[in-house]
Design a protein around this motif. Structure first.
Motif, PDB file in Angstrom:
ATOM      1  N   MET A 165       0.822  -1.261  -0.084  1.00 54.06           N
ATOM      2  CA  MET A 165      -0.077  -0.064  -0.056  1.00 54.06           C
ATOM      3  C   MET A 165       0.918   1.288   0.046  1.00 54.06           C
ATOM      4  N   LEU A 166       2.112   1.288   0.783  1.00 59.81           N
ATOM      5  CA  LEU A 166       2.796   2.395   0.866  1.00 59.81           C
ATOM      6  C   LEU A 166       3.728   2.733  -0.437  1.00 59.81           C
ATOM      7  N   GLY A 167       4.122   1.649  -1.272  1.00 55.85           N
ATOM      8  CA  GLY A 167       4.886   1.837  -2.209  1.00 55.85           C
ATOM      9  C   GLY A 167       6.355   1.707  -1.630  1.00 55.85           C
ATOM     10  N   ASP A 168       7.258   2.429  -2.626  1.00 58.10           N
ATOM     11  CA  ASP A 168       8.811   2.522  -2.152  1.00 58.10           C
ATOM     12  C   ASP A 168       9.096   3.205  -1.024  1.00 58.10           C
ATOM     13  N   ILE A 169       9.591   2.383   0.088  1.00 62.27           N
ATOM     14  CA  ILE A 169       9.957   3.164   1.390  1.00 62.27           C
ATOM     15  C   ILE A 169      11.238   3.743   1.158  1.00 62.27           C
ATOM     16  N   VAL A 170      10.971   5.230   1.806  1.00 65.38           N
ATOM     17  CA  VAL A 170      12.484   5.966   1.741  1.00 65.38           C
ATOM     18  C   VAL A 170      13.014   6.320   3.017  1.00 65.38           C
ATOM     19  N   PHE A 171      12.166   6.137   3.976  1.00 66.79           N
ATOM     20  CA  PHE A 171      12.700   6.607   5.412  1.00 66.79           C
ATOM     21  C   PHE A 171      12.079   5.737   6.359  1.00 66.79           C
ATOM     22  N   ILE A 227      11.345  -1.816  24.689  1.00 66.50           N
ATOM     23  CA  ILE A 227      12.108  -2.008  23.650  1.00 66.50           C
ATOM     24  C   ILE A 227      13.617  -2.573  24.108  1.00 66.50           C
ATOM     25  N   VAL A 228      13.732  -3.605  23.572  1.00 66.44           N
ATOM     26  CA  VAL A 228      15.097  -4.452  23.929  1.00 66.44           C
ATOM     27  C   VAL A 228      16.067  -4.575  22.557  1.00 66.44           C
ATOM     28  N   GLU A 229      15.447  -4.172  21.659  1.00 65.02           N
ATOM     29  CA  GLU A 229      16.409  -3.989  20.075  1.00 65.02           C
ATOM     30  C   GLU A 229      15.645  -3.124  19.165  1.00 65.02           C
ATOM     31  N   VAL A 230      16.524  -2.577  18.450  1.00 65.05           N
ATOM     32  CA  VAL A 230      16.007  -1.853  17.383  1.00 65.05           C
ATOM     33  C   VAL A 230      16.847  -2.116  16.031  1.00 65.05           C
ATOM     34  N   ASN A 231      16.067  -2.471  14.723  1.00 56.31           N
ATOM     35  CA  ASN A 231      16.703  -3.093  13.681  1.00 56.31           C
ATOM     36  C   ASN A 231      17.477  -1.632  12.946  1.00 56.31           C
ATOM     37  N   GLU A 232      18.521  -1.492  13.472  1.00 55.36           N
ATOM     38  CA  GLU A 232      19.268  -0.362  12.869  1.00 55.36           C
ATOM     39  C   GLU A 232      19.629  -0.403  11.504  1.00 55.36           C
ATOM     40  N   GLU A 233      19.635  -1.366  10.831  1.00 48.41           N
ATOM     41  CA  GLU A 233      19.779  -1.821   9.212  1.00 48.41           C
ATOM     42  C   GLU A 233      18.995  -0.614   8.595  1.00 48.41           C
ATOM     43  N   LEU A 234      17.659  -0.568   9.081  1.00 48.70           N
ATOM     44  CA  LEU A 234      16.512   0.394   8.323  1.00 48.70           C
ATOM     45  C   LEU A 234      16.884   1.582   8.397  1.00 48.70           C
ATOM     46  N   GLU A 235      17.830   2.190   9.108  1.00 47.39           N
ATOM     47  CA  GLU A 235      18.095   3.567   9.109  1.00 47.39           C
ATOM     48  C   GLU A 235      18.743   3.935   7.819  1.00 47.39           C
ATOM     49  N   ALA A 278      18.912   1.614   5.061  1.00 46.18           N
ATOM     50  CA  ALA A 278      18.142   0.774   4.006  1.00 46.18           C
ATOM     51  C   ALA A 278      16.776   0.468   4.281  1.00 46.18           C
ATOM     52  N   PRO A 279      15.929   1.541   4.531  1.00 56.42           N
ATOM     53  CA  PRO A 279      14.683   1.321   4.705  1.00 56.42           C
ATOM     54  C   PRO A 279      13.940   0.699   3.573  1.00 56.42           C
ATOM     55  N   GLU A 280      14.558   0.467   2.486  1.00 54.43           N
ATOM     56  CA  GLU A 280      13.778  -0.163   1.391  1.00 54.43           C
ATOM     57  C   GLU A 280      13.602  -1.755   1.552  1.00 54.43           C
ATOM     58  N   LEU A 281      14.473  -2.193   2.572  1.00 65.25           N
ATOM     59  CA  LEU A 281      14.611  -3.657   3.094  1.00 65.25           C
ATOM     60  C   LEU A 281      13.154  -3.917   3.462  1.00 65.25           C
ATOM     61  N   LEU A 282      12.261  -3.032   4.095  1.00 69.00           N
ATOM     62  CA  LEU A 282      10.984  -3.476   4.316  1.00 69.00           C
ATOM     63  C   LEU A 282      10.268  -3.794   3.003  1.00 69.00           C
ATOM     64  N   ASN A 283      10.582  -3.261   1.728  1.00 73.75           N
ATOM     65  CA  ASN A 283       9.800  -3.533   0.645  1.00 73.75           C
ATOM     66  C   ASN A 283      10.336  -4.859   0.404  1.00 73.75           C
TER      67      ASN A 283
END
Length: 121
Positions: free
Chosen positions: A31-37, A73-81, A83-88
């Motif tokens: 629904m969102l399309g290409d995630i950029v942030f 929160i015990v852990e945050v997926n820092e890779e998304l900072e 590379a947010p496109e990983l969610l797509n």
């Protein structure tokens, strides 16, 4: 118990022991399309079920990420900072946060896979 549960706001949670891994669903990314942030919370932040834990921006829209459960929160997926496109690419593999649950009974308010599929149709 390692069943995946879903929120009506398109988040998923997989619980192992007293820690839940939270992400957004593939349906949400479509629904969102290409995630950029992706705006991520901090480790040790307290989450409240039904309240915002972060935000996602795509080429189409900005959307809040809602927490399906309460906890710390015990852990945050820092890779998304970086590379947010990983969610797509894979919304289930690329989780957002891991949280130590403060009230496991909140999981009863979430949807199973079949119920979630129905609200997406």
């Amino acid at each position: 118990m390692s069943e995946v549960k879903y929120s009506k706001e398109h988040e998923w949670i997989k619980v192992e022991g007293d820690v839940g891994t939270i992400g957004i669903t593939q349906h949400a990314t479509e629904m969102l399309g290409d995630i950029v942030f992706v705006e991520l919370p901090e480790e040790d932040d307290e989450l409240v079920a039904g309240e915002e834990l972060g935000a996602i921006e795509s080429v189409k829209a900005a959307s809040d990420i809602m927490s399906p459960v309460s906890g710390t929160i015990v852990e945050v997926n820092e890779e998304l900072e970086d590379a947010p496109e990983l969610l797509n690419e894979d919304a289930f593999k690329n989780w957002i946060v891991k949280v130590e649950l403060s009230d496991e009974s909140e999981l009863d308010n979430l949807l199973n896979a079949e119920q979630y599929k129905e609200i997406c149709e």
